[in-house]
Motif scaffolding. Sequence first.
Motif, mmCIF file in Angstrom:
data_model
loop_
_atom_site.group_PDB
_atom_site.id
_atom_site.type_symbol
_atom_site.label_atom_id
_atom_site.label_comp_id
_atom_site.label_asym_id
_atom_site.label_seq_id
_atom_site.Cartn_x
_atom_site.Cartn_y
_atom_site.Cartn_z
ATOM 1 N N GLY A 58 0.830 -1.200 0.000
ATOM 2 C CA GLY A 58 0.000 0.000 0.000
ATOM 3 C C GLY A 58 0.863 1.249 0.000
ATOM 4 N N LEU A 59 0.542 2.188 -0.864
ATOM 5 C CA LEU A 59 1.265 3.458 -0.959
ATOM 6 C C LEU A 59 0.318 4.606 -0.635
ATOM 7 N N SER A 60 0.780 5.521 0.221
ATOM 8 C CA SER A 60 0.039 6.755 0.477
ATOM 9 C C SER A 60 0.987 7.934 0.320
ATOM 10 N N VAL A 61 0.737 8.769 -0.694
ATOM 11 C CA VAL A 61 1.521 9.991 -0.877
ATOM 12 C C VAL A 61 0.694 11.186 -0.415
ATOM 13 N N LEU A 96 0.584 -3.290 -6.242
ATOM 14 C CA LEU A 96 0.464 -2.002 -5.561
ATOM 15 C C LEU A 96 -0.978 -1.539 -5.458
ATOM 16 N N ILE A 97 -1.338 -1.015 -4.298
ATOM 17 C CA ILE A 97 -2.544 -0.211 -4.130
ATOM 18 C C ILE A 97 -2.071 1.214 -3.881
ATOM 19 N N ASN A 98 -2.421 2.113 -4.758
ATOM 20 C CA ASN A 98 -1.872 3.462 -4.769
ATOM 21 C C ASN A 98 -2.931 4.467 -4.315
ATOM 22 N N THR A 99 -2.614 5.299 -3.308
ATOM 23 C CA THR A 99 -3.548 6.327 -2.856
ATOM 24 C C THR A 99 -2.822 7.663 -2.719
ATOM 25 N N SER A 100 -3.587 8.751 -2.841
ATOM 26 C CA SER A 100 -3.090 10.108 -2.598
ATOM 27 C C SER A 100 -4.055 10.806 -1.651
ATOM 28 N N ALA A 101 -3.498 11.538 -0.678
ATOM 29 C CA ALA A 101 -4.332 12.178 0.345
ATOM 30 C C ALA A 101 -4.754 13.587 -0.028
ATOM 31 N N ASN A 102 -4.319 14.078 -1.183
ATOM 32 C CA ASN A 102 -4.708 15.420 -1.649
ATOM 33 C C ASN A 102 -4.422 16.505 -0.614
ATOM 34 N N GLY A 103 -3.323 16.349 0.112
ATOM 35 C CA GLY A 103 -2.883 17.375 1.045
ATOM 36 C C GLY A 103 -3.627 17.431 2.359
ATOM 37 N N ASP A 104 -4.471 16.443 2.647
ATOM 38 C CA ASP A 104 -5.286 16.469 3.867
ATOM 39 C C ASP A 104 -4.869 15.333 4.800
ATOM 40 N N ALA A 105 -4.433 15.691 6.008
ATOM 41 C CA ALA A 105 -3.930 14.689 6.950
ATOM 42 C C ALA A 105 -5.013 13.708 7.378
ATOM 43 N N ASN A 106 -6.245 14.166 7.563
ATOM 44 C CA ASN A 106 -7.334 13.266 7.949
ATOM 45 C C ASN A 106 -7.635 12.263 6.842
ATOM 46 N N THR A 116 -4.989 9.613 6.990
ATOM 47 C CA THR A 116 -5.240 8.674 8.082
ATOM 48 C C THR A 116 -6.299 7.651 7.687
ATOM 49 N N ASN A 117 -7.372 8.106 7.074
ATOM 50 C CA ASN A 117 -8.455 7.203 6.663
ATOM 51 C C ASN A 117 -7.990 6.241 5.569
ATOM 52 N N GLN A 118 -7.207 6.754 4.624
ATOM 53 C CA GLN A 118 -6.722 5.896 3.540
ATOM 54 C C GLN A 118 -5.768 4.822 4.061
ATOM 55 N N VAL A 131 -1.770 5.724 13.076
ATOM 56 C CA VAL A 131 -2.007 4.652 12.099
ATOM 57 C C VAL A 131 -0.745 3.843 11.845
ATOM 58 N N VAL A 132 0.417 4.478 11.967
ATOM 59 C CA VAL A 132 1.666 3.716 11.845
ATOM 60 C C VAL A 132 1.758 2.700 12.976
ATOM 61 N N LYS A 133 1.425 3.119 14.176
ATOM 62 C CA LYS A 133 1.460 2.196 15.311
ATOM 63 C C LYS A 133 0.401 1.102 15.168
ATOM 64 N N GLU A 134 -0.739 1.438 14.566
ATOM 65 C CA GLU A 134 -1.768 0.426 14.311
ATOM 66 C C GLU A 134 -1.258 -0.617 13.323
#
Length: 338
Positions: A32-35, A62-72, A75-77, A102-105
């Motif tokens: 999983g990728l989150s940028v 790969l599962i690719n996601t982008s957070a669009n600049g939003d920290a929340n 976290t959800n992704q 979420v890293v600790k999770e």
Amino acid sequence: MPNVKRTVATAIAITCLAWSSSPVRAADYVVGLSVATLANPFFQGMTKGVKEGIGAHPNLTLINTSANGDANTQTNQVTDLINQHVAALILNPINANSIVPVVKEANKKGIPVFTLDRGAACGDCQVNFLETDNVELGKEGADFIAAQLKQRYGSIKGNVVDLEGLLGTTAGDEREQGFATEFAALQKDNPDLKLIARQAADFDADKGFNITTQLLAAHSDMDAIFNGNDDNAVGAIRAIRQANRFAPIGSPKHIIIISIDGTEQALSAIRNGQMDGTLSQNPLTMAKQSVAYVEAYLSGDKSKIPAHQFWPHMLLTKANIDSPAAKAYGLWGDEVSQ
């Protein structure tokens, strides 16, 4: 949708690994990728590098996601990726602190976390944190400005603006730390070196434009601008031109522009003589290395994975931008724009 068969296979593989002390051969693992965002060319390059790295390892998908600049959103992704039982996570955190839960999770679920360009503020919660030495980038930015001012005036003096990056990220905080510390050291021996403004443009071209426009109206004697990244610099250059304050490099009225990243816009501005330099990173090669560490970890070969690593960077100016050395390092901005 994720490949259900591979996701299930990944969960089984992780369970088997927990039951056995001997290495398990990797078999179709889902990563999983989150940028942070894809609005920034640097993160477009990073995503391209991860995809190419995954493509070089047939046992990875790969599962690719982008957070669009939003920290929340991030976290959800990432929570969703954890719930899909990915075998590993590559994260590019928007905020070093908000990503920690979420890293600790993921750690609790036995999912290894690899951070890329920006880290998480939880020490050993990351298997590997791969970044450029951002403190050094900031320091070199201050030194570059000092050298240009000395060439202009015969001594290190002049009026300098600091357009900070996105504070709260490891990259933004550390670049500012490096620049501010080195600039203060230079001022001790050069009292005519002045910092006339320091404002955060947040790695955003529009903010860089707006802030620089205001500062140009307030200061008729601006000599140089340090930019936390190339987006800041692109905005600053646009403001300088719109205010009819542009002067070519070498002119005593030229406003020195130095930034960080090596995007296509920065490379073009350097080639066109509108920008003095960029301290280029290479997100393509850095991202591919991160994927290689993921593959090694999942294959049971963990001995050569460093907990923290600095990736090389290179100062690009008009004098060297198309040199063999620059091409060998990698003009990633040109590659991503193609």
